[in-house]
Design a protein around this motif. Sequence first.
Motif, PDB file in Angstrom:
ATOM      1  N   SER A   1       1.233  -2.705   5.507  1.00 24.77           N
ATOM      2  CA  SER A   1       0.922  -1.543   4.681  1.00 24.77           C
ATOM      3  C   SER A   1       1.512  -0.244   5.217  1.00 24.77           C
ATOM      4  O   SER A   1       1.646  -0.055   6.428  1.00 24.77           O
ATOM      5  CB  SER A   1      -0.593  -1.398   4.520  1.00 24.77           C
ATOM      6  OG  SER A   1      -1.207  -1.237   5.778  1.00 24.77           O
TER       7      SER A   1
ATOM      8  N   HIS B   1      -4.573  -1.143   5.714  1.00 23.11           N
ATOM      9  CA  HIS B   1      -3.902   0.065   6.221  1.00 23.11           C
ATOM     10  C   HIS B   1      -3.881   0.073   7.750  1.00 23.11           C
ATOM     11  O   HIS B   1      -3.978   1.119   8.388  1.00 23.11           O
ATOM     12  CB  HIS B   1      -4.580   1.341   5.701  1.00 23.11           C
ATOM     13  CG  HIS B   1      -4.472   1.534   4.226  1.00 23.11           C
ATOM     14  ND1 HIS B   1      -4.730   2.746   3.605  1.00 23.11           N
ATOM     15  CD2 HIS B   1      -4.125   0.677   3.228  1.00 23.11           C
ATOM     16  CE1 HIS B   1      -4.557   2.617   2.287  1.00 23.11           C
ATOM     17  NE2 HIS B   1      -4.193   1.362   2.050  1.00 23.11           N
TER      18      HIS B   1
ATOM     19  N   GLY C   1       0.048   2.830   3.708  1.00 27.69           N
ATOM     20  CA  GLY C   1      -1.210   3.565   3.742  1.00 27.69           C
ATOM     21  C   GLY C   1      -1.065   4.991   3.251  1.00 27.69           C
ATOM     22  O   GLY C   1      -0.013   5.400   2.747  1.00 27.69           O
ATOM     23  N   TYR C   2      -2.131   5.749   3.397  1.00 32.72           N
ATOM     24  CA  TYR C   2      -2.135   7.141   2.941  1.00 32.72           C
ATOM     25  C   TYR C   2      -1.445   8.035   3.967  1.00 32.72           C
ATOM     26  O   TYR C   2      -1.454   7.739   5.170  1.00 32.72           O
ATOM     27  CB  TYR C   2      -3.562   7.617   2.717  1.00 32.72           C
ATOM     28  CG  TYR C   2      -4.326   6.815   1.698  1.00 32.72           C
ATOM     29  CD1 TYR C   2      -3.857   6.691   0.390  1.00 32.72           C
ATOM     30  CD2 TYR C   2      -5.521   6.172   2.037  1.00 32.72           C
ATOM     31  CE1 TYR C   2      -4.555   5.953  -0.556  1.00 32.72           C
ATOM     32  CE2 TYR C   2      -6.228   5.434   1.095  1.00 32.72           C
ATOM     33  CZ  TYR C   2      -5.742   5.325  -0.196  1.00 32.72           C
ATOM     34  OH  TYR C   2      -6.426   4.590  -1.121  1.00 32.72           O
TER      35      TYR C   2
ATOM     36  N   ASN D   1       4.292   9.745   0.153  1.00 32.82           N
ATOM     37  CA  ASN D   1       4.589   8.320   0.030  1.00 32.82           C
ATOM     38  C   ASN D   1       5.712   8.075  -0.974  1.00 32.82           C
ATOM     39  O   ASN D   1       6.548   7.186  -0.790  1.00 32.82           O
ATOM     40  CB  ASN D   1       3.335   7.558  -0.397  1.00 32.82           C
ATOM     41  CG  ASN D   1       2.348   7.389   0.737  1.00 32.82           C
ATOM     42  OD1 ASN D   1       2.338   8.170   1.682  1.00 32.82           O
ATOM     43  ND2 ASN D   1       1.505   6.379   0.641  1.00 32.82           N
TER      44      ASN D   1
ATOM     45  N   HIS E   1      -3.588  -4.057   2.418  1.00 27.49           N
ATOM     46  CA  HIS E   1      -4.943  -3.635   2.079  1.00 27.49           C
ATOM     47  C   HIS E   1      -5.689  -2.896   3.176  1.00 27.49           C
ATOM     48  O   HIS E   1      -6.385  -1.930   2.906  1.00 27.49           O
ATOM     49  CB  HIS E   1      -5.767  -4.849   1.615  1.00 27.49           C
ATOM     50  CG  HIS E   1      -7.111  -4.496   1.053  1.00 27.49           C
ATOM     51  ND1 HIS E   1      -7.261  -3.670  -0.041  1.00 27.49           N
ATOM     52  CD2 HIS E   1      -8.378  -4.851   1.426  1.00 27.49           C
ATOM     53  CE1 HIS E   1      -8.554  -3.542  -0.313  1.00 27.49           C
ATOM     54  NE2 HIS E   1      -9.242  -4.232   0.553  1.00 27.49           N
TER      55      HIS E   1
ATOM     56  N   ASP F   1       0.830  -1.211   0.000  1.00 28.32           N
ATOM     57  CA  ASP F   1       0.000   0.000   0.000  1.00 28.32           C
ATOM     58  C   ASP F   1       0.865   1.262   0.000  1.00 28.32           C
ATOM     59  O   ASP F   1       0.702   2.154   0.825  1.00 28.32           O
ATOM     60  CB  ASP F   1      -0.966  -0.036   1.187  1.00 28.32           C
ATOM     61  CG  ASP F   1      -1.931  -1.204   1.092  1.00 28.32           C
ATOM     62  OD1 ASP F   1      -3.060  -0.996   0.631  1.00 28.32           O
ATOM     63  OD2 ASP F   1      -1.538  -2.336   1.441  1.00 28.32           O
TER      64      ASP F   1
ATOM     65  N   HIS G   1       1.059   3.487  -2.508  1.00 32.01           N
ATOM     66  CA  HIS G   1       0.252   4.590  -3.055  1.00 32.01           C
ATOM     67  C   HIS G   1       1.122   5.792  -3.437  1.00 32.01           C
ATOM     68  O   HIS G   1       0.990   6.890  -2.894  1.00 32.01           O
ATOM     69  CB  HIS G   1      -0.825   4.992  -2.043  1.00 32.01           C
ATOM     70  CG  HIS G   1      -1.816   3.914  -1.748  1.00 32.01           C
ATOM     71  ND1 HIS G   1      -2.753   3.492  -2.677  1.00 32.01           N
ATOM     72  CD2 HIS G   1      -2.009   3.146  -0.641  1.00 32.01           C
ATOM     73  CE1 HIS G   1      -3.493   2.519  -2.149  1.00 32.01           C
ATOM     74  NE2 HIS G   1      -3.063   2.288  -0.930  1.00 32.01           N
TER      75      HIS G   1
ATOM     76  N   GLU H   1      -3.061   8.823   7.170  1.00 28.51           N
ATOM     77  CA  GLU H   1      -3.161   7.718   8.119  1.00 28.51           C
ATOM     78  C   GLU H   1      -1.850   7.522   8.874  1.00 28.51           C
ATOM     79  O   GLU H   1      -1.828   7.533  10.106  1.00 28.51           O
ATOM     80  CB  GLU H   1      -3.545   6.429   7.375  1.00 28.51           C
ATOM     81  CG  GLU H   1      -4.908   6.481   6.740  1.00 28.51           C
ATOM     82  CD  GLU H   1      -5.164   5.340   5.773  1.00 28.51           C
ATOM     83  OE1 GLU H   1      -6.331   4.934   5.646  1.00 28.51           O
ATOM     84  OE2 GLU H   1      -4.195   4.850   5.130  1.00 28.51           O
ATOM     85  N   TRP H   2      -0.751   7.340   8.134  1.00 27.38           N
ATOM     86  CA  TRP H   2       0.500   6.997   8.833  1.00 27.38           C
ATOM     87  C   TRP H   2       1.080   8.185   9.586  1.00 27.38           C
ATOM     88  O   TRP H   2       1.774   8.014  10.588  1.00 27.38           O
ATOM     89  CB  TRP H   2       1.526   6.370   7.904  1.00 27.38           C
ATOM     90  CG  TRP H   2       1.971   7.123   6.688  1.00 27.38           C
ATOM     91  CD1 TRP H   2       1.548   6.923   5.410  1.00 27.38           C
ATOM     92  CD2 TRP H   2       2.962   8.152   6.605  1.00 27.38           C
ATOM     93  NE1 TRP H   2       2.200   7.763   4.531  1.00 27.38           N
ATOM     94  CE2 TRP H   2       3.076   8.529   5.237  1.00 27.38           C
ATOM     95  CE3 TRP H   2       3.777   8.789   7.545  1.00 27.38           C
ATOM     96  CZ2 TRP H   2       3.956   9.521   4.800  1.00 27.38           C
ATOM     97  CZ3 TRP H   2       4.658   9.769   7.108  1.00 27.38           C
ATOM     98  CH2 TRP H   2       4.739  10.129   5.757  1.00 27.38           C
TER      99      TRP H   2
ATOM    100  N   ASP I   1      -0.977  -2.586  -4.224  1.00 26.85           N
ATOM    101  CA  ASP I   1      -1.361  -1.176  -4.127  1.00 26.85           C
ATOM    102  C   ASP I   1      -0.144  -0.254  -4.175  1.00 26.85           C
ATOM    103  O   ASP I   1       0.007   0.660  -3.363  1.00 26.85           O
ATOM    104  CB  ASP I   1      -2.201  -0.908  -2.877  1.00 26.85           C
ATOM    105  CG  ASP I   1      -3.663  -1.289  -3.085  1.00 26.85           C
ATOM    106  OD1 ASP I   1      -3.982  -1.878  -4.136  1.00 26.85           O
ATOM    107  OD2 ASP I   1      -4.489  -1.002  -2.201  1.00 26.85           O
TER     108      ASP I   1
END
Length: 283
Positions: free
Chosen positions: A256, A240, A258-259, A21, A238, A13, A15, A262-263, A42
């Motif tokens: 993951s 996250h 993640g976006y 990222n 998936h 993930d 992204h 989020e992280w 992802d």
Amino acid sequence: MAAASQTLLACSDLHVRHQENRAVVEAMRPGGDDDWLLVVGDVAEYVAEFRWALTLLAGRFAKVIWVPGNHELWTPKRDPVQLRGVARYWHLVDSCRELGVLTPEDPYPVWDGPGGPVVVAPMFLLYDYTFRPAGTSTKDEALAYAHRTGVVCSDEYLLHPDPFPAIDDWCRSRVALTEQRLEALDPAGPRPLLVNHFPLVREPTRVLRYPEFAQWCGTELTADWHLRFRAAAAVYGHLHIPRTTVHDGVRFEEVSLGYPREWARRPAHYQRPPLRQILPIEA
């Protein structure tokens, strides 16, 4: 992670359409010349960005192994590559082969480093709407519930199953093909490390903020695979929600990134490095 030892690492993930990222990926480096990297789906929605990330990682790690997530299979209107469904998947596989990256369509490699030997089994399985919300018993009921609550995965608009009639048909085909390959493994040989973008069991989805999203997160057809195929561990993404859990005595690693939204806000005790060490198991 000990920089001096050979390690089997994983991430998912990524992204990379998000600049934050992309910077994380640019900073990813192995701890040693013989490190392997699992890229568990992802990476990107656009083929050019997918190739950028895997080109970079393949140039740094001794071996890179990729499995598709749902986002790679999207067909965004602005992507110059407008292939859909199975054709898009095989285009990505061909791209990986040009870069020397292994995929679910290649022979399973054996990790002989510390913590091995294990057969690394990259898989592409998708989902079939069987992780349904409470009170629903069919795909149609589950989807209707999701639409009523407003929690609908973008796959419903961007992930096309062509030439299959629906995603769950494609999923069942992939499950059958993968099951045959796993059944062909030597039962007296090294145990497999099962690598799939979606969790093989439903339990990890129980912590989702919106439980109706679980129907886009896997299939009940794989619920016993970690036991049936003697898995050394299972690696997925998936959700996250990076963490380690144990199911029926088997270690499951959600790896993951993640976006950024989020992280960047995860509390310190919940932070995970972008590259997770899978083998050898960290003390």
